[in-house]
Design a protein around this motif. Sequence first.
Motif, short mmCIF file in Angstrom:
data_model
loop_
_atom_site.label_atom_id
_atom_site.label_comp_id
_atom_site.label_asym_id
_atom_site.label_seq_id
_atom_site.Cartn_x
_atom_site.Cartn_y
_atom_site.Cartn_z
N MET A 121 56.21 -22.96 58.63
CA MET A 121 56.78 -23.56 57.45
C MET A 121 58.28 -23.65 57.66
O MET A 121 58.88 -22.78 58.27
N ALA A 122 58.88 -24.68 57.13
CA ALA A 122 60.33 -24.83 57.21
C ALA A 122 60.86 -25.22 55.85
O ALA A 122 60.21 -25.93 55.09
N VAL A 123 62.02 -24.69 55.50
CA VAL A 123 62.72 -25.10 54.28
C VAL A 123 63.90 -25.91 54.77
O VAL A 123 64.79 -25.39 55.43
N GLY A 124 63.90 -27.22 54.46
CA GLY A 124 64.89 -28.09 55.07
C GLY A 124 64.61 -28.14 56.57
O GLY A 124 63.50 -28.39 56.99
N SER A 125 65.61 -27.86 57.37
CA SER A 125 65.40 -27.84 58.82
C SER A 125 65.35 -26.41 59.35
O SER A 125 65.31 -26.19 60.54
N VAL A 126 65.35 -25.42 58.45
CA VAL A 126 65.37 -24.02 58.86
C VAL A 126 63.97 -23.44 58.76
O VAL A 126 63.38 -23.41 57.69
N PRO A 127 63.39 -22.98 59.90
CA PRO A 127 62.07 -22.36 59.82
C PRO A 127 62.15 -21.02 59.09
O PRO A 127 63.05 -20.24 59.31
N VAL A 128 61.22 -20.80 58.19
CA VAL A 128 61.20 -19.57 57.38
C VAL A 128 59.79 -19.00 57.42
O VAL A 128 58.82 -19.74 57.23
N PRO A 129 59.66 -17.69 57.66
CA PRO A 129 58.31 -17.11 57.66
C PRO A 129 57.74 -17.05 56.25
O PRO A 129 58.43 -16.66 55.32
N GLY B 296 42.33 -27.98 47.47
CA GLY B 296 42.94 -28.02 48.79
C GLY B 296 44.46 -27.98 48.81
O GLY B 296 45.06 -28.11 49.87
N LYS B 297 45.09 -27.79 47.66
CA LYS B 297 46.55 -27.66 47.63
C LYS B 297 46.93 -26.26 48.11
O LYS B 297 46.39 -25.28 47.62
N ALA B 298 47.87 -26.22 49.04
CA ALA B 298 48.33 -24.94 49.58
C ALA B 298 49.62 -24.53 48.89
O ALA B 298 50.54 -25.34 48.73
N TYR B 299 49.69 -23.28 48.46
CA TYR B 299 50.88 -22.70 47.85
C TYR B 299 51.39 -21.63 48.81
O TYR B 299 50.62 -20.77 49.24
N VAL B 300 52.67 -21.69 49.14
CA VAL B 300 53.24 -20.81 50.16
C VAL B 300 54.46 -20.10 49.57
O VAL B 300 55.39 -20.77 49.08
N ILE C 211 58.30 -20.90 45.86
CA ILE C 211 56.90 -21.17 46.17
C ILE C 211 56.83 -22.66 46.46
O ILE C 211 57.23 -23.49 45.63
N LEU C 212 56.35 -22.98 47.66
CA LEU C 212 56.20 -24.36 48.07
C LEU C 212 54.75 -24.78 47.87
O LEU C 212 53.84 -23.96 47.95
N ARG C 213 54.55 -26.07 47.61
CA ARG C 213 53.20 -26.60 47.48
C ARG C 213 53.04 -27.75 48.46
O ARG C 213 53.94 -28.59 48.59
N GLN C 214 51.90 -27.79 49.12
CA GLN C 214 51.62 -28.88 50.05
C GLN C 214 50.23 -29.41 49.76
O GLN C 214 49.27 -28.65 49.65
N LYS D 169 54.26 -33.60 52.83
CA LYS D 169 55.38 -32.71 53.08
C LYS D 169 55.39 -31.60 52.03
O LYS D 169 55.14 -31.86 50.86
N PRO D 170 55.68 -30.36 52.41
CA PRO D 170 55.78 -29.29 51.40
C PRO D 170 56.92 -29.59 50.43
O PRO D 170 57.96 -30.10 50.82
N GLU D 171 56.69 -29.28 49.15
CA GLU D 171 57.73 -29.47 48.14
C GLU D 171 57.93 -28.15 47.40
O GLU D 171 57.01 -27.34 47.30
N VAL D 172 59.13 -27.94 46.90
CA VAL D 172 59.40 -26.74 46.12
C VAL D 172 58.67 -26.89 44.79
O VAL D 172 58.88 -27.84 44.05
N TRP D 173 57.78 -25.97 44.51
CA TRP D 173 56.99 -25.99 43.29
C TRP D 173 57.62 -25.11 42.22
O TRP D 173 57.62 -25.45 41.04
N LEU D 174 58.15 -23.96 42.63
CA LEU D 174 58.76 -23.02 41.68
C LEU D 174 59.80 -22.18 42.42
O LEU D 174 59.57 -21.76 43.54
#
Length: 92
Positions: A1-9, A19-23, A29-32, A37-42
């Motif tokens: 997973m990456a936030v912007g161009s920075v990979p984040v664990p 089938g929506k993934a929450y990370v 919390i990102l949703r894909q 593309k993952p989007e910021v959900w909260l």
Amino acid sequence: MAVGSVPVPAKAVAVDDKGKAYVAVGTQILRQEGEGKPEVWLTAEGETKWTGLTFDRKGRLLATRSGPADLARLDRDPQAVPSLASRPRPTA
């Protein structure tokens, strides 16, 4: 997973029945959906970090968080995140 161009664990992942993934990644919390593309959900407020995700039997997203250490039921409004259980802070 990456936030912007920075990979984040990712700290936690949960997938709903559609089938929506929450990370959980730090304070966000990102949703894909699918191959999208993952989007910021909260985004949590202050020093709160999301530490775990799951769904209850009714399909509602639950999360554990630190600062405060508790279990919360999530909605898109961070002002309306009800705490379902919490751990008391230690006294000095």
